[in-house]
Design an enzyme around this catalytic site. Structure first.
Site, short mmCIF file in Angstrom:
data_model
loop_
_atom_site.label_atom_id
_atom_site.label_comp_id
_atom_site.label_asym_id
_atom_site.label_seq_id
_atom_site.Cartn_x
_atom_site.Cartn_y
_atom_site.Cartn_z
N TYR A 138 0.81 -1.22 0.00
CA TYR A 138 0.00 0.00 0.00
C TYR A 138 0.84 1.27 0.00
O TYR A 138 0.30 2.36 0.17
CB TYR A 138 -0.95 0.00 1.20
CG TYR A 138 -2.06 -1.00 1.08
CD1 TYR A 138 -1.79 -2.37 0.98
CD2 TYR A 138 -3.38 -0.61 1.08
CE1 TYR A 138 -2.81 -3.30 0.86
CE2 TYR A 138 -4.42 -1.54 0.98
CZ TYR A 138 -4.11 -2.87 0.86
OH TYR A 138 -5.13 -3.79 0.75
N LYS A 213 2.34 -15.36 5.20
CA LYS A 213 2.41 -16.21 4.01
C LYS A 213 3.88 -16.37 3.62
O LYS A 213 4.26 -16.29 2.45
CB LYS A 213 1.61 -15.60 2.86
CG LYS A 213 1.32 -16.57 1.71
CD LYS A 213 0.52 -17.79 2.13
CE LYS A 213 0.26 -18.71 0.93
NZ LYS A 213 -0.34 -20.00 1.33
N ASP A 246 -4.36 -17.95 4.09
CA ASP A 246 -5.41 -18.79 3.53
C ASP A 246 -5.99 -19.72 4.58
O ASP A 246 -7.21 -19.89 4.67
CB ASP A 246 -4.89 -19.57 2.32
CG ASP A 246 -3.53 -20.21 2.55
OD1 ASP A 246 -2.84 -19.85 3.52
OD2 ASP A 246 -3.15 -21.08 1.74
N ASP A 270 -6.34 -5.97 5.43
CA ASP A 270 -7.45 -5.41 4.68
C ASP A 270 -8.49 -6.49 4.37
O ASP A 270 -9.70 -6.27 4.49
CB ASP A 270 -6.90 -4.79 3.39
CG ASP A 270 -7.87 -3.83 2.72
OD1 ASP A 270 -8.99 -3.64 3.24
OD2 ASP A 270 -7.52 -3.27 1.67
N ASP A 274 -12.32 -7.40 6.69
CA ASP A 274 -13.64 -7.39 6.05
C ASP A 274 -14.33 -8.75 6.16
O ASP A 274 -15.56 -8.82 6.29
CB ASP A 274 -13.51 -6.98 4.58
CG ASP A 274 -13.54 -5.48 4.39
OD1 ASP A 274 -13.41 -4.75 5.39
OD2 ASP A 274 -13.70 -5.02 3.25
#
Length: 378
Positions: A138, A213, A246, A270, A274
């Site tokens: 970002y 990850k 994941d 992010d 959500d």
């Protein structure tokens, strides 16, 4: 003498002004009850101001806001303005200018709010995402090229450092390409990891779960893991656990209450926050904070919802709960508890028709705000 806090407010676009009005009402009632006052500093920035003046966010306003104790934001976004124009010009400008390195996203289960994945009897959802908010993908470092050759300068500033350089890439044979650079630094990871560890301790928990990850992206997220482990080792009795992003999403949809504090790099935070908003009843219940060592910003995360603006159907509870986070940030914990308790009481005590439209009721946004405010007053 009672204390006065200067609070900047940007109601913004769509339903933003409607829900912000209810949050301000709730906070003013809490302030009156607990012996302090809020001096609201209003700013007009958003789509209407931009379309009327061509101005997104002047430097003079940023300087003024730097003298405030916190910022309450309604929502940013309007279909009349190119996507990303206002979001980058307002939201990202505020995050980077004031180095709001923590994105805090609680996920709670509330009475009478249906959950898509029911919890076992006697269990409730009480998870919080601590998202690193200034690094990773970002940072806006990258570009696109049609001819197979791409170069761009790197020039980014954060409170702990400046990052500069040049990157050149090309393909053989030439073909269109794009690149986005993700960066993590020791100061950036250290401060977000420390925030997560201290939050877990305050919550009385014995672990922090790092969402990672590193098995597929070893340089970037392996570094994040190593730096987080170094910080977590400084907290006796606190265990650092790791979940690949994941696998974390898989576990969340099977047992939404499986985690306490989730520490996430920017991109994963992010997404996971959500997901948790959906698992805890929807965006209308999702509060958020962007927190740093200077001006911190608090906002519901539901967006501007222009399709229901002006209809009275907006749910103000996420904005009110964001106000609870704002009060807690100011150190007004009794007032914050009263706001959160009033939201819970309103949901418990209202008949089905008295709930917001999003929750199956018919209560207009103003009435829902009044119901919460009356319970804060006691």
């Amino acid at each position: 003498m009672s204390k006065t806090y200067r609070i900047a407010c940007i109601p913004g676009d769509g339903i933003g002004p409607e829900v912000t009005r209810q949050a301000r009402k709730a906070l003013d009632v809490a302030a009156n009850r607990f012996g302090f006052s809020l001096d609201w500093q209003d700013y007009p920035f958003g789509a209407a101001h931009y379309l009327r003046t061509g101005e997104i966010f002047p430097e003079s306003a940023l300087e003024e806001m730097g003298g405030c104790d916190a910022l309450l934001l309604g929502a940013i976004g309007d279909p009349r303005v190119k996507p990303g124009e206002l979001e980058r010009g307002i939201l990202l400008t505020l995050r980077f200018r004031f180095d709001q390195y923590v994105n805090l996203r609680p996920a709670l289960s509330f009475p009478r709010v249906p959950l898509p994945v029911p919890l076992p009897e006697g269990r409730r959802l009480d998870t919080v995402v601590v998202r690193e908010n200034t690094e990773d993908l970002y940072m806006g470092l990258g570009g696109r090229a049609e001819g197979g050759s791409l170069s761009f300068s790197v020039d980014a500033r954060r409170a702990p450092y400046e990052l500069k350089g040049e990157l050149a890439l090309w393909t053989t044979p030439p073909c269109p390409l794009a690149a986005q650079v993700a960066v993590s630094t020791r100061p950036g990871v250290e401060r977000i990891a420390r925030y997560a560890c201290e939050l877990a301790v305050r919550r009385g928990e014995d672990r922090v779960t790092l969402v990672t990850k590193a098995n597929a992206v070893p340089h970037l997220y392996g570094f994040f893991e190593d730096e987080t482990a170094r910080v977590a080792a400084q907290y006796p009795g606190l265990k650092l656990e790791k979940e690949n992003v994941d696998a974390c999403c898989y576990h969340l949809v099977r047992r939404p209450d499986a985690f306490g504090v989730l520490l996430c790099p920017n991109l994963f935070g992010d997404i996971v926050s959500d997901l948790l908003a959906g698992l805890s009843g929807g965006m209308g219940m999702a509060a958020g904070g962007n927190i740093g060592d200077g001006l911190s910003m608090f906002e519901p995360v539901h967006g501007s919802a222009p399709d229901i603006a002006g209809t009275g159907r907006a749910n103000p509870l996420a904005a009110i709960l964001s106000g609870e986070l704002l009060l807690r940030h100011l150190g007004e914990h009794e007032a914050a508890d009263a706001v959160g308790g009033a939201v819970t009481a309103y949901l418990e005590e209202s008949d089905p028709e008295g709930l917001p439209f999003e929750l199956g009721g018919t209560s207009p946004v103003e009435r829902s705000g009044d119901e919460v405010a009356s319970r804060i007053a006691g």
